[in-house]
Scaffold this active site. Structure first.
Site, short mmCIF file in Angstrom:
data_model
loop_
_atom_site.label_atom_id
_atom_site.label_comp_id
_atom_site.label_asym_id
_atom_site.label_seq_id
_atom_site.Cartn_x
_atom_site.Cartn_y
_atom_site.Cartn_z
N TYR A 28 -1.95 0.35 9.24
CA TYR A 28 -3.02 -0.52 9.73
C TYR A 28 -3.13 -0.45 11.25
CZ TYR A 28 -3.35 -2.89 5.21
OH TYR A 28 -3.55 -3.18 3.90
N SER A 57 -8.58 -1.71 -1.51
CA SER A 57 -9.25 -0.41 -1.39
C SER A 57 -10.44 -0.31 -2.31
CB SER A 57 -8.27 0.74 -1.71
OG SER A 57 -7.36 0.89 -0.66
N ASP A 89 -4.58 -1.25 -6.11
CA ASP A 89 -4.97 -1.65 -4.77
C ASP A 89 -6.43 -2.14 -4.76
OD1 ASP A 89 -5.63 -1.86 -2.12
OD2 ASP A 89 -4.92 0.13 -1.55
N ARG A 120 0.84 -1.20 0.00
CA ARG A 120 0.00 0.00 0.00
C ARG A 120 0.87 1.24 0.00
NH1 ARG A 120 -5.45 -1.40 3.28
NH2 ARG A 120 -6.62 -1.14 1.38
#
Ligand code: NAD
Length: 367
Positions: free
Chosen positions: A207, A113, A110, A102
């Site tokens: 994250y 996402s 991605d 990411r």
């Protein structure tokens, strides 16, 4: 793949074959692929250089591939250890969309996402559909109807999209996330950031980190009054590589008002809400509790369009234009961090280290 992007691949110099019926669930007819320049061929796997799909290939399909062929798909390696072994043993090079790093250069590739965007939108619309009252404030000659109050737990890509959608529908939204950066993002969507007297939990790569059971219990206690006051609760919390955290007990749901709605996007990865059933609608106390199952597939058109664009961008990165006019060569450059990061198997080896350790042990070499 979607028909409008077939031309991007043929433009790179690839010959594209599509399995008959591949687009059926996304309401795309075989003829549309053919009109876009693809060949409909149910034996195409046998000599394909590259196979792209949503789910990982089944064992019989992997065994039909030639050694040295490549696959790109979602590949949840923890749940798909047998698939990873097959890919390794058949000498197939495989890339997992979940593992695309990411970083900003990889944003257009991605798929986590793009699919979370679809899922987050869908969650808000499901909540609005199940709730038997207005989301927006209505001021009418017959009186004022107050707006619905929506609480969103987990404000990553899906949660922020759920917030934005609920706000567009006029609900008053409050949201909570364990990451410090999330509060500002929640506010920028027009929602109230719920602030709890708890440490934030930032992990690697933007994250969240997993909670201790003690913190989880404290978080549940502090969130209980917000949930009891909500008309709709939407949960989207996840921690990479772990079961979804249990944020809301059945007892907390039982405190909600009659007619309340709970939408648990995490229901198919363990569940944020106790008692939520993946793919089902159950009643807990006064609330209807909707458990998500493969939620992006419930909006197959946009989910496929976005996923196919992610795939095309990744394939483009891995394509070498040869000297021959128009011919493409699928030639992933493993010194590129996007290529190396998303690779699971190559040359008969498991390249993704956590998966290799889980399957082969830390000291053992490839079988
Ligand atoms: P995710 O699906 O792993 O998790 C969803 C959300 O749940 C996260 O925001 C996480 O913080 C939250 N969460 C976890 N445990 C929780 C708990 N106990 N209580 C409440 N919330 C909890 O995450 P995601 O949506 O895929 O991404 C999260 C973040 O990653 C993004 O918001 C962004 O900062 C970053 N990101 C970066 C890029 C990029 O740079 N290309 C792309 C996508 C996401």
């Amino acid at each position: 793949m979607v028909p409008e992007l077939v031309g991007k691949l043929t433009g790179l110099g690839y010959a594209v074959s599509v399995e008959p019926g591949a687009g059926r669930q996304a309401l795309i007819a075989d003829e549309e692929y053919a009109a876009a320049g693809a060949v409909l061929d149910d034996r195409a796997l046998n000599d394909a250089d590259l196979v792209v799909s949503v789910q990982p290939l089944a064992t019989d399909a992997i065994r039909r591939l030639r050694s040295g062929a490549a696959t790109i798909s979602f590949l949840p390696t923890r749940q798909e250890e047998a698939t990873v072994r097959d890919l390794r043993d058949c000498g197939v090079t495989s890339f997992a969309m979940e593992q695309v790093p990411r970083i900003s250069r990889a944003q257009s590739m991605d798929a986590l996402s793009s699919q979370a965007l679809v899922a987050g939108y869908r969650c808000a619309v499901v909540a609005a559909g199940l709730l038997r009252r207005f989301f927006p404030l209505n001021m009418t000659a017959a009186g004022t109807v107050p707006p619905a109050e929506v609480v969103v737990l987990g404000a990553g890509v899906a949660g922020l999209q759920a917030i934005a959608t609920a706000r567009r529908l006029g609900a008053v939204v409050k949201a909570y996330d364990v990451r410090a950066a999330a509060a500002e993002e929640i506010r920028s969507m027009g929602a109230v950031a719920i602030e709890l007297e708890l440490e934030t939990l930032e992990g690697a790569g933007g994250y969240a980190r997993e909670m201790t059971e003690e913190r989880a219990a404290r978080q549940r206690d502090l969130l209980a009054p917000y949930i009891a006051a909500a008309d709709a609760l939407i949960t989207t919390a996840a921690v990479p590589g772990r079961q979804a955290p249990m944020l809301v007990t059945a007892e907390m749901v039982e405190q909600m008002k009659p007619g309340s709605v709970v939408v648990d996007l995490a229901a198919d990865s363990g569940g944020n809400v106790e008692g939520a059933v993946s793919g089902g609608l159950v009643r807990i106390g006064n609330a209807q509790v909707w458990g998500g199952r493969n939620v992006p597939s419930q909006m197959p058109g946009p989910a496929s369009r976005l996923y196919a664009q992610n795939i095309v961008n990744l394939v483009t990165l891995m394509t070498e234009q040869s000297e021959d006019e128009g011919a493409a060569r699928f030639a992933p450059d493993f010194s590129d961090e996007i290529v190396a990061g998303s690779c699971v198997t190559h040359d008969g080896e498991i390249r993704h280290e956590p998966t290799r350790e889980a399957i082969e042990g830390s000291s053992e070499g490839p079988a």
